[in-house]
Design an enzyme around this catalytic site. Structure first.
Site, short mmCIF file in Angstrom:
data_model
loop_
_atom_site.label_atom_id
_atom_site.label_comp_id
_atom_site.label_asym_id
_atom_site.label_seq_id
_atom_site.Cartn_x
_atom_site.Cartn_y
_atom_site.Cartn_z
N GLU A 40 -24.35 -53.24 -20.17
CA GLU A 40 -24.55 -52.57 -18.89
C GLU A 40 -25.87 -51.80 -18.89
OE1 GLU A 40 -21.04 -50.19 -18.62
OE2 GLU A 40 -19.72 -51.92 -18.89
N GLU A 71 -16.09 -54.35 -20.01
CA GLU A 71 -16.22 -54.38 -21.47
C GLU A 71 -15.51 -55.57 -22.09
OE1 GLU A 71 -17.76 -50.77 -20.11
OE2 GLU A 71 -15.77 -51.59 -19.72
N PHE A 94 -20.74 -46.35 -23.92
CA PHE A 94 -20.18 -45.24 -24.69
C PHE A 94 -18.98 -45.78 -25.45
CE2 PHE A 94 -22.46 -42.98 -21.41
CZ PHE A 94 -22.97 -41.86 -22.05
N TYR A 97 -15.60 -46.36 -23.89
CA TYR A 97 -15.35 -47.48 -22.98
C TYR A 97 -14.93 -48.75 -23.72
CZ TYR A 97 -18.27 -44.61 -19.82
OH TYR A 97 -18.79 -43.61 -19.06
N ILE A 98 -14.78 -48.68 -25.01
CA ILE A 98 -14.57 -49.89 -25.79
C ILE A 98 -13.13 -50.39 -25.73
CG2 ILE A 98 -13.90 -48.94 -28.05
CD1 ILE A 98 -16.10 -50.82 -29.24
N HIS A 140 -16.76 -39.48 -22.74
CA HIS A 140 -18.09 -39.80 -23.27
C HIS A 140 -18.30 -39.17 -24.65
CE1 HIS A 140 -18.48 -40.14 -18.89
NE2 HIS A 140 -19.43 -41.03 -19.12
#
Length: 348
Positions: A40, A71, A94, A97-98, A140
């Protein structure tokens, strides 16, 4: 720097960690046309932290390209790319977000070599900023490395200096197995001592900020002795290396600081040798305490060094709570808690 396996140039320049990471991708894209960068805003924008700045302009939109905000899609595509001969370097903006990509990482990337009896591999390096210290809040600031160190088939790497960041990232990109490359964003621009009111310093003057401009690699699975000592072993990685260094300096204690650099594979030989020498061990990491990687370290040290220990092993970690935005600096393992743990170990 004796651990460098191959180095084509002795020319070095000053870099911060962001610049070193960018340089690693630049070097590998120039050397290997199968290396592609995706994620992104990594293209024209250069990434939210500018780690990929300039790469699309140099290598084109076919090799450095933006993806939708998905993701699971980013990692799923990367697995397919790797299986068909490319070396993708996807960025997850970040580490928080995984999680939507967990199935692709754990069920596909980690198992592809075994499931195909070696016919297919997943030579992908997933880069992601992780950890707190920048007021990023709950979404984050997380440190999810323990989730992936539990999963067989994935390597997990966390640098603490610009020099290590470039050498380790090159080694990860060249590796034929999937690697999670977590970048401690609190030290992107300089080291950090753990105090809320202490501004981040630059990497200027730091020996490990002199980075070779060309190709070199640091083998995965080899720890670094950040500071030699005989009285206490401190096991840490990422931002915590710098926090521990500052605490040890203020206490004047003869501690040996082991920067793990690679959690999987783990350099257990260096850890064992250090703890047997000092007889005491402290483990420091930012992630949640329960089931954090420190628990694995504690178990392995106990198994191998029990009869050499002069005091119980201590841990200083994040707390077992969701990451607290307003109380970030209380959650962050800092000088006060680390100093207390050291004093406790040394009194036993």
């Amino acid at each position: 720097m004796s651990e460098v396996m191959t180095q084509e140039t002795a020319d070095t320049i000053h870099m911060n960690m962001i610049q070193a990471i960018n340089s690693a991708m630049d070097v590998m894209m120039e050397r290997d046309p199968t290396v592609v960068v995706m994620g992104e805003d990594v293209g024209f924008f250069g990434g939210v932290f500018r780690a990929t700045a300039g790469l699309q302009a140099k290598y084109g939109k076919n090799r450095v390209f933006d993806t939708p905000i998905t993701e699971c899609g980013i990692i799923g595509v990367a697995v397919g790319m790797g299986a068909y001969g490319l070396r993708p370097v996807p960025e997850i903006q970040f580490a928080d977000y995984i999680y939507p990509a967990l199935d692709q990482l754990v069920s596909e990337a980690a198992r592809l070599r075994y499931r195909s009896a070696g016919e297919f591999i997943a030579p992908m390096t997933v880069r992601s900023p992780f950890g707190g210290g920048i007021f990023g809040g709950q979404t984050h600031s997380q440190s999810p490395e323990g989730i992936f160190t539990h999963c067989s088939g994935i390597k997990t790497v966390i640098p603490s200096t610009p020099y290590d960041a470039k050498g380790l990232l090159i080694a990860a990109i060249e590796d034929n197995d999937p690697t999670l490359f977590f970048e401690p964003k609190r030290i992107y621009n300089g080291p950090f001592d753990g105090h809320y009111d202490t501004p981040a310093t630059s990497w200027a003057g730091h020996a490990d900020a002199q980075v070779p401009t060309g190709y070199y690699r640091i083998p995965l699975g080899k720890a670094r002795i950040a500071r030699a000592g005989d009285a206490l072993t401190v096991l840490c990685y990422g931002t915590m290396v710098h926090v521990v260094e500052n605490v040890v300096a203020t206490l004047g204690i003869d501690a040996e600081i082991v920067d793990l650099r690679s959690l999987v594979p783990l350099d257990i030989d260096t850890i064992e040798a250090s703890v047997k020498k000092t007889g005491r061990c402290l483990i420091v990491h930012e992630a949640t305490r329960t089931s954090g990687f420190g628990a694995e370290l504690l178990a392995q040290v106990q198994e191998r060094c029990f009869y050499h220990l002069e005091a119980p092993i201590e841990r200083v970690t994040g707390f077992d709570t969701p990451y607290p935005h307003s109380l970030e600096w209380a959650y962050f393992p800092g000088p006060v808690r680390i100093r207390e743990a050291i004093n406790k170990i040394m009194k036993d």
